[in-house]
Design a protein around this motif. Structure first.
Motif, PDB file in Angstrom:
ATOM      1  N   GLU A  29       0.824  -1.207   0.000  1.00 22.64           N
ATOM      2  CA  GLU A  29       0.000   0.000   0.000  1.00 22.64           C
ATOM      3  C   GLU A  29       0.855   1.253   0.000  1.00 22.64           C
ATOM      4  N   ALA A  30       1.963   1.216   0.745  1.00 20.61           N
ATOM      5  CA  ALA A  30       2.859   2.380   0.762  1.00 20.61           C
ATOM      6  C   ALA A  30       3.485   2.601  -0.613  1.00 20.61           C
ATOM      7  N   GLU A  31       3.864   1.514  -1.304  1.00 24.50           N
ATOM      8  CA  GLU A  31       4.428   1.653  -2.645  1.00 24.50           C
ATOM      9  C   GLU A  31       3.385   2.208  -3.628  1.00 24.50           C
ATOM     10  N   LEU A  32       2.116   1.746  -3.483  1.00 26.65           N
ATOM     11  CA  LEU A  32       1.060   2.267  -4.354  1.00 26.65           C
ATOM     12  C   LEU A  32       0.846   3.764  -4.132  1.00 26.65           C
ATOM     13  N   GLN A  33       0.874   4.182  -2.855  1.00 26.15           N
ATOM     14  CA  GLN A  33       0.694   5.602  -2.562  1.00 26.15           C
ATOM     15  C   GLN A  33       1.851   6.427  -3.112  1.00 26.15           C
ATOM     16  N   ASP A  34       3.073   5.885  -3.030  1.00 24.04           N
ATOM     17  CA  ASP A  34       4.225   6.594  -3.598  1.00 24.04           C
ATOM     18  C   ASP A  34       4.105   6.723  -5.110  1.00 24.04           C
ATOM     19  N   LEU A  35       3.604   5.677  -5.767  1.00 27.99           N
ATOM     20  CA  LEU A  35       3.446   5.717  -7.220  1.00 27.99           C
ATOM     21  C   LEU A  35       2.412   6.762  -7.636  1.00 27.99           C
ATOM     22  N   ALA A  69       3.915  10.206  -7.211  1.00 26.72           N
ATOM     23  CA  ALA A  69       4.880  10.527  -8.265  1.00 26.72           C
ATOM     24  C   ALA A  69       4.169  10.984  -9.532  1.00 26.72           C
ATOM     25  N   HIS A  70       3.049  10.329  -9.864  1.00 22.72           N
ATOM     26  CA  HIS A  70       2.295  10.740 -11.049  1.00 22.72           C
ATOM     27  C   HIS A  70       1.687  12.132 -10.873  1.00 22.72           C
ATOM     28  N   GLU A  71       1.199  12.411  -9.639  1.00 18.96           N
ATOM     29  CA  GLU A  71       0.632  13.735  -9.389  1.00 18.96           C
ATOM     30  C   GLU A  71       1.705  14.820  -9.491  1.00 18.96           C
ATOM     31  N   VAL A  72       2.900  14.522  -8.954  1.00 19.22           N
ATOM     32  CA  VAL A  72       3.981  15.491  -9.024  1.00 19.22           C
ATOM     33  C   VAL A  72       4.406  15.741 -10.466  1.00 19.22           C
ATOM     34  N   ALA A  73       4.388  14.689 -11.300  1.00 18.78           N
ATOM     35  CA  ALA A  73       4.783  14.832 -12.703  1.00 18.78           C
ATOM     36  C   ALA A  73       3.747  15.580 -13.527  1.00 18.78           C
ATOM     37  N   GLY A  74       2.597  15.894 -12.934  1.00 20.91           N
ATOM     38  CA  GLY A  74       1.584  16.648 -13.652  1.00 20.91           C
ATOM     39  C   GLY A  74       0.524  15.795 -14.312  1.00 20.91           C
ATOM     40  N   HIS A  75       0.457  14.510 -13.970  1.00 23.70           N
ATOM     41  CA  HIS A  75      -0.543  13.608 -14.544  1.00 23.70           C
ATOM     42  C   HIS A  75      -1.682  13.418 -13.546  1.00 23.70           C
ATOM     43  N   VAL A 108      -4.453  11.273 -11.914  1.00 22.34           N
ATOM     44  CA  VAL A 108      -4.695   9.835 -11.752  1.00 22.34           C
ATOM     45  C   VAL A 108      -6.068   9.440 -12.292  1.00 22.34           C
ATOM     46  N   PRO A 109      -7.159  10.182 -12.029  1.00 22.38           N
ATOM     47  CA  PRO A 109      -8.448   9.806 -12.647  1.00 22.38           C
ATOM     48  C   PRO A 109      -8.406   9.821 -14.172  1.00 22.38           C
ATOM     49  N   GLN A 110      -7.674  10.780 -14.760  1.00 17.91           N
ATOM     50  CA  GLN A 110      -7.563  10.814 -16.211  1.00 17.91           C
ATOM     51  C   GLN A 110      -6.784   9.607 -16.741  1.00 17.91           C
ATOM     52  N   ILE A 111      -5.741   9.211 -15.998  1.00 15.09           N
ATOM     53  CA  ILE A 111      -4.956   8.028 -16.381  1.00 15.09           C
ATOM     54  C   ILE A 111      -5.843   6.793 -16.370  1.00 15.09           C
ATOM     55  N   GLU A 112      -6.680   6.646 -15.323  1.00 15.28           N
ATOM     56  CA  GLU A 112      -7.553   5.473 -15.229  1.00 15.28           C
ATOM     57  C   GLU A 112      -8.600   5.472 -16.349  1.00 15.28           C
ATOM     58  N   GLU A 113      -9.114   6.653 -16.672  1.00 14.68           N
ATOM     59  CA  GLU A 113     -10.091   6.735 -17.750  1.00 14.68           C
ATOM     60  C   GLU A 113      -9.465   6.360 -19.098  1.00 14.68           C
ATOM     61  N   HIS A 142      -1.635   5.200 -25.609  1.00 20.10           N
ATOM     62  CA  HIS A 142      -0.680   4.178 -25.163  1.00 20.10           C
ATOM     63  C   HIS A 142       0.157   4.612 -23.968  1.00 20.10           C
ATOM     64  N   PRO A 143       0.699   5.851 -23.894  1.00 17.88           N
ATOM     65  CA  PRO A 143       1.462   6.242 -22.688  1.00 17.88           C
ATOM     66  C   PRO A 143       0.610   6.193 -21.422  1.00 17.88           C
ATOM     67  N   SER A 144      -0.630   6.655 -21.504  1.00 16.94           N
ATOM     68  CA  SER A 144      -1.504   6.592 -20.329  1.00 16.94           C
ATOM     69  C   SER A 144      -1.804   5.150 -19.953  1.00 16.94           C
ATOM     70  N   TRP A 145      -1.902   4.267 -20.957  1.00 17.15           N
ATOM     71  CA  TRP A 145      -2.164   2.852 -20.667  1.00 17.15           C
ATOM     72  C   TRP A 145      -0.998   2.221 -19.910  1.00 17.15           C
ATOM     73  N   LEU A 146       0.241   2.600 -20.249  1.00 13.52           N
ATOM     74  CA  LEU A 146       1.398   2.055 -19.538  1.00 13.52           C
ATOM     75  C   LEU A 146       1.383   2.466 -18.069  1.00 13.52           C
ATOM     76  N   MET A 147       1.094   3.763 -17.804  1.00 13.37           N
ATOM     77  CA  MET A 147       1.033   4.214 -16.406  1.00 13.37           C
ATOM     78  C   MET A 147      -0.133   3.564 -15.675  1.00 13.37           C
ATOM     79  N   GLY A 148      -1.285   3.450 -16.350  1.00  9.64           N
ATOM     80  CA  GLY A 148      -2.439   2.833 -15.707  1.00  9.64           C
ATOM     81  C   GLY A 148      -2.240   1.354 -15.425  1.00  9.64           C
ATOM     82  N   SER A 149      -1.513   0.652 -16.293  1.00 11.65           N
ATOM     83  CA  SER A 149      -1.260  -0.773 -16.048  1.00 11.65           C
ATOM     84  C   SER A 149      -0.386  -0.973 -14.818  1.00 11.65           C
ATOM     85  N   LYS A 150       0.590  -0.073 -14.595  1.00  9.10           N
ATOM     86  CA  LYS A 150       1.416  -0.184 -13.379  1.00  9.10           C
ATOM     87  C   LYS A 150       0.569   0.019 -12.126  1.00  9.10           C
TER      88      LYS A 150
END
Length: 288
Positions: free
Chosen positions: A12-18, A21-27, A29-34, A65-73
Motif C-alpha cells: 500500500e505504501a508503494e502504491l501511494q508513492d506511485l 509521483a504521477h501527481e507530481v509529474a503533472g498527470h 490519476v483519474p484521467q490516467i484510469e479513464e 498508449h502512454p496513459s495505458w502504460l502508467m495505468g497498467s502499473k
C-alpha cells in the motif's frame, strides 16, 4: 536467495508513492484510469473484429498508449495489494481455527468420564430388544422361504423361464439362422441394365480392345452405339432433349436484395467505395 514477499502495508505504501509521483509529474490519476479503460475497450474491440480498427480508432489508440502504460502499473500494484490482504485474512482464519482446536483437545479429557449405572442399564436393555427383534425377523423370513419352496406339499415348484438376453444375432437380428440356398435352386439372373453405362471390362456382350496408339475401343453387338444399347441410348437422348428445351438464355437475378444493394453502393471506376469513405465521397460529389 529468493526475495521475501512484501506485506499488504508495504505494498500500500508503494502504491501511494506511485500515485504521488504521477501527481507530481503533472498527470491526473483519474484521467490516467479513464484513458486506461478506453485503451482496454479498444483492444477488445480489435480482437472481436475481423477487419480490425479503422484509421481514427488506431490513431486514438496510439495517443492513449502512454496513459495505458502508467495505468497498467497502477492496476498491477492494486491487484498485488488485494492479493496480499486476502492472504493475510486466510492466515488469520487458519491461526484462529488452530487455537480453537487446541482448546477442544484440552477439554476432551474432562468429557471422557465413565458412564453411570443408570446409563449402562439402559444401553443393555436397548441391545437386548434389538437382538429379540432380529431373531423374530429371521424366523419369519425362514418360514416364508419354506412356503415358497413347496406350496402344494412336497410338489416341486415349476422352473422359471429364462429371460432372453435381447442380443440380436449377427445374421439379421431375428435370432434364427438364415437357411442356406439348396444346390438344386436355379442361379440368380442379373437383370440387364437399361440406364447407365455398363461395366465394359466385365460385360460379356462387349469386346474391349486397345489399338496400336493405345486408345480404348468398345465393340458391342449389332445395333449398339459404343457401350450403349438401343434402349439406353433412346432414354439418354430423350433426357437431353427435355433439358435442352428448358434452357434459360436470359440473364436472371437470383437475389433481388443483393442487386438493389449493389446498385445503391457508390463506385469509382466500377469498384465499390469503402463504407468509411463513402460519406466523404458523397459530400464532395454534392459540392461539385
Amino acid at each position: 536467495m529468493p526475495t521475501p514477499k512484501k506485506s499488504a502495508s508495504e505494498l500500500e505504501a508503494e502504491l501511494q508513492d506511485l500515485l504521488t509521483a504521477h501527481e507530481v509529474a503533472g498527470h491526473s490519476v483519474p484521467q490516467i484510469e479513464e484513458n486506461y479503460r478506453a485503451y482496454e475497450s479498444l483492444r477488445k474491440k480489435k480482437k472481436r473484429r475481423k477487419k480490425g480498427l479503422d484509421r481514427d480508432e488506431r490513431r486514438h489508440m496510439k495517443d492513449l498508449h502512454p496513459s495505458w502504460l502508467m495505468g497498467s502499473k497502477i492496476e498491477n500494484k492494486r491487484r498485488a495489494v488485494e492479493a496480499a490482504r486476502r492472504k493475510e485474512a486466510r492466515e488469520g482464519t487458519a491461526t484462529a481455527s488452530g487455537a480453537a482446536g487446541e482448546d477442544d483437545e484440552e477439554e476432551e479429557p474432562s468429557q471422557n468420564r465413565p458412564r453411570s449405572a443408570t446409563t449402562s442399564s439402559m444401553m443393555d436393555a436397548l441391545l437386548g430388544a434389538c437382538a429379540t427383534e432380529r431373531e423374530v425377523f429371521l424366523s419369519s423370513r425362514e418360514g416364508t422361504s419354506e412356503e415358497d419352496a413347496a406350496p402344494d406339499g412336497d410338489a416341486p415348484r415349476p422352473a422359471k423361464k429364462k429371460k432372453s438376453s435381447g442380443k440380436k444375432s449377427k445374421a439379421g437380428g431375428s435370432g434364427k439362422k438364415e437357411a442356406k440356398p439348396s444346390r438344386d435352386a436355379p442361379p440368380k439372373v442379373r437383370p440387364e441394365p437399361v440406364l447407365g453405362r455398363p461395366r465394359s471390362m466385365s460385360d460379356p456382350e462387349l469386346n474391349v480392345r486397345l489399338d496400336d496408339r493405345g486408345l480404348l475401343h468398345v465393340d458391342g453387338p449389332a445395333g449398339w452405339v459404343g457401350a450403349y444399347s438401343p434402349a439406353s441410348r433412346k432414354v439418354r437422348l430423350q433426357r437431353f432433349r427435355e433439358k435442352r428445351e428448358k434452357r434459360v438464355w436470359e440473364r436472371r437475378v437470383k437475389y433481388d436484395v443483393r442487386k438493389n444493394f449493389a446498385v445503391s453502393r457508390l463506385r469509382v471506376k466500377g469498384r465499390f467505395v469503402k463504407k468509411e469513405e463513402e460519406g466523404h465521397m458523397r459530400e464532395l460529389m454534392s459540392l461539385t
